[in-house]
Enzyme design. Structure first.
Site, mmCIF file in Angstrom:
data_model
loop_
_atom_site.group_PDB
_atom_site.id
_atom_site.type_symbol
_atom_site.label_atom_id
_atom_site.label_comp_id
_atom_site.label_asym_id
_atom_site.label_seq_id
_atom_site.Cartn_x
_atom_site.Cartn_y
_atom_site.Cartn_z
ATOM 1 N N GLU A 294 0.807 -1.219 0.209
ATOM 2 C CA GLU A 294 0.260 -0.048 0.208
ATOM 3 C C GLU A 294 0.517 1.474 -0.093
ATOM 4 O O GLU A 294 0.652 2.244 -0.516
ATOM 5 C CB GLU A 294 -0.924 -0.206 1.174
ATOM 6 C CG GLU A 294 -2.191 -1.129 1.089
ATOM 7 C CD GLU A 294 -1.863 -2.700 2.105
ATOM 8 O OE1 GLU A 294 -2.428 -2.762 1.508
ATOM 9 O OE2 GLU A 294 -0.915 -2.653 1.887
ATOM 10 N N HIS B 190 -11.274 -6.006 8.602
ATOM 11 C CA HIS B 190 -11.942 -5.673 7.209
ATOM 12 C C HIS B 190 -13.418 -4.914 7.509
ATOM 13 O O HIS B 190 -14.617 -5.253 6.872
ATOM 14 C CB HIS B 190 -12.459 -7.518 6.673
ATOM 15 C CG HIS B 190 -10.884 -7.780 6.466
ATOM 16 N ND1 HIS B 190 -10.824 -8.814 7.137
ATOM 17 C CD2 HIS B 190 -10.758 -8.370 5.367
ATOM 18 C CE1 HIS B 190 -9.700 -9.066 6.872
ATOM 19 N NE2 HIS B 190 -9.389 -8.937 5.532
#
Length: 658
Positions: free
Chosen positions: A397, A464
């Site tokens: 990322e 998540h």
């Protein structure tokens, strides 16, 4: 030290000498100014000038260079006036950052130099993005990025080189191995014998050269740059050198054994090259004296002129405005027919519309190409727009966010998909310290949208399911939007892509396939910072966004006797203070509802603002209804208990009771 002039003319050799000597003499002046107390800090590159000068001279003027804080020779070889540099170092108004940042922490499009931030590693990913833009546009350019031996321990080093290798990006990664990261010697920094050996692990070529030999540096970088312009690929170059001064002057050099200074002083890049040119009958002592006298007079004039420059003056409005690249949004009203589609399909439609409208728009993310993304939002895009513009990324990322900034610097727009909003923590530094601060620091835009699939309700657990928008609403320089309906999802996404500022675009995963609505076809935008007042009432006001809008609607539908004004903020930075203020004045009672945890959730900011600006209109305390101050559990009973929805009825009853 052996110099090989090859086919260089006397004029070229002499020019390299002057380019090498000039930053050395500036540095010597800086040390005098330090002792005089006229400047407060200096990061010296004495003994390392051949790397900066030789490599910069080898690059084309149109090619980007990303240096570090000991690379004065990059800036001087690119002919940046010393007065302007001195104004930057002294924090003057005429400096590149208007006094907002220090030393070499700036960029300049005019000279194609992109400066570092203090975290050292992130600029390598920017080089990837810059090179990617050149590659897509078929410009046949190379990009040069510097790093130190200490920063090779950082994850940013690995991520940037790995991405460049996978994508065959024309980047020269240049390591200045000067022996020490502040006081930590190389044997405590890495185990491998030579840093150049790291190239093998990425499947790329690597070269180790004498960083104090300007001709070896110049010839090596010239050869590599010529090669990767024609056959794009990254190459790692380790330049062996030594830091003759402290990390910065205040730190000193007591930790360095004297024998190292004795050894490396014999390898001084300026003195050795000067001796070579004398032996070649290109220089004489008389000519050297004349060059030095000219440089000294010029340096004195430029330095003193910079000292007389104006100091910055504090203009609060200007400081606030300069956090963002100037952008007056033009709202485009829908003109096409509407169709009833899902929330997820509205996002896909928005992305497709933007990709057609903007030929310089690139989508990047894990599995976004053939697979179509974890949620299939970009399914089929690779066939429509090609692999250059729809790019699968390695799992990294930080590098991809950094590359997005590099793309923006070099003329492209980009959308980065975080597979889950939770994973953004791995790219946090690039977002809050690079994207967010770039315009404020040196006036450059960061034309990047980061898509953030967020939220709970699917039993996905602690990693998540987070609603982490408050991580970014705290950071000046970012804009944050969070649509609750399909039409808003498309309109706000298109508005975000039009905006040249970095925007965090939150989209709720639970709504993807559970919510449908009428969405206009074609291109349209919704004003960023403008709330949607969904219902008007007189008893209470509910201020919310995201999934909270649907919780509130459901509750009000089940309790039609409650007269409530319901505000969907849609945008959190900026947020619609006027709409909220009006609702508070009309109802006197406010409930702030959001899915994020209670403590330091964005609702706390709204509550504080209402208390400060609308106090006299309140008939009850501002009440917040938020999720528990815990991580998000997986099991449905626990998740249901965690979410703010579980306390919504109680909170409204409490508010109405006042």
């Amino acid at each position: 030290m052996i110099f090989n002039r090859k086919d260089k003319s006397d004029a070229v050799l002499l020019e390299l000498y002057e380019q090498l000597l000039y930053p050395r003499m500036i540095e010597e002046k800086m040390l005098i100014l330090l002792r005089q107390g006229r400047i407060g800090k200096w990061f010296s590159g004495i003994g390392q000038e051949a790397i900066a000068v030789g490599s910069t001279a080898a690059m084309h003027a149109s090619e980007y260079i990303l240096p570090m804080h000991r690379n004065l020779g990059v800036f001087t070889t690119r002919n940046i006036p010393l007065k302007k540099l001195m104004a930057q170092w002294q924090g003057k108004l005429n400096g590149f950052t208007k006094g907002r940042d220090r030393s070499f922490h700036f960029g300049t499009q005019e000279h194609k130099i992109i400066g570092m931030i203090s975290h050292l590693g992130p600029q390598m990913a920017l080089a990837d993005g810059i090179a990617l833009a050149d590659l897509i546009a078929n410009r046949k350019q190379a990009t040069l990025v510097f790093t130190g031996e200490g920063a090779t321990s950082e994850g940013d080093f690995h991520e940037a080189i790995n991405v460049a290798a996978v994508w065959d990006l024309p980047v020269i990664f240049l390591i200045e191995n000067n022996g020490y990261g502040l006081s930590t010697p190389v044997n405590e920094q890495f185990k491998c014998k030579d840093l150049v050996d790291k190239a093998k692990g990425y499947g790329i070529e690597g070269f180790q050269i004498d960083g104090n030999n300007i001709l070896e540096v110049y010839d090596t970088i010239t050869s590599i740059a010529n090669e990767i312009r024609k056959n794009p690929r990254p190459i790692l170059v380790e330049c062996l050198t030594f830091r003759m001064r402290g990390h910065e002057e205040a730190s000193g050099t007591k930790y360095v054994p004297q024998e190292l200074f004795d050894e490396w002083s014999k390898k001084d890049p300026v003195q050795n090259y000067e001796d070579f040119l004398i032996a070649q009958n290109i220089l004489t002592e008389q000519k050297i004296s004349a060059i030095k006298a000219d440089f000294k007079a010029h340096i004195e004039t430029e330095v003193e002129s910079a000292f007389s420059e104006n100091e910055p003056f504090a203009d609060v409005d200007q400081e606030l405005n300069d956090m963002y690249y100037p952008h007056a949004q033009e709202v485009h009203e829908p003109k096409g027919q509407t169709k009833n589609i899902r929330y997820i399909d509205a996002i896909t439609d928005g992305l497709r519309t933007a990709m057609i409208k903007h030929s310089n728009l690139v989508i990047m993310g894990q599995d976004v190409a053939e697979y179509g993304g974890a949620f299939k939002i970009t399914d089929g895009f690779i066939n429509e727009f090609g692999r250059n513009r729809v790019r699968n990324t390695p799992i990294c990322e930080s590098a991809i966010v950094g590359a997005s900034l590099g793309l923006s610097i070099n003329g492209y727009k980009s959308i980065v998909e975080m597979q889950f909003a939770d994973f953004v923590s791995c790219g946090f530094n690039q977002i809050v310290n690079n994207l967010a601060k770039t315009h404020y620091r040196w006036g450059e835009k960061a034309d990047v949208v980061i898509r953030m699939p967020a939220g709970a309700g699917t039993g996905a657990g602690p990693f998540h399911s987070q609603s982490n928008e408050a991580w970014f609403t705290k950071t000046p320089g970012l804009k944050v939007v969070y649509p609750a309906f399909p039409a808003d999802a498309k309109g706000l996404l298109l508005a975000a892509i039009e905006d040249p500022n970095p925007i965090m675009y939150f989209e709720h995963k639970y709504l993807y396939r559970s919510l449908t609505g009428l969405v206009p076809e074609g291109f349209y935008t919704i004003e960023i910072g403008k709330a949607n007042v969904i219902r008007h009432g007189h008893q209470i006001c509910i201020v919310t966004y995201g999934f909270g809008v649907h919780w509130a609607l459901s509750y009000l539908d089940e309790n039609p006797d409650i007269s409530a004004t319901l505000i969907d903020l849609r945008s959190l930075v900026p947020w619609d203070k006027e709409a909220v203020s009006s609702a508070v004045k009309n109802t006197g009672k406010v409930l702030i509802l959001h899915e994020d945890t209670l403590t330091c959730g964005f609702g706390a900011e709204i509550a504080a603002w209402i208390a400060e600006h609308c106090f006299e209109h309140l008939d009850a305390p501002v009440i917040r209804c938020a999720s528990l101050d815990t991580a998000i559990p997986m099991s449905k009973p626990l998740e249901d208990s965690f979410l703010a929805k579980a306390r919504l009825s109680e909170s409204i009853t409490k508010l109405l009771s006042y």
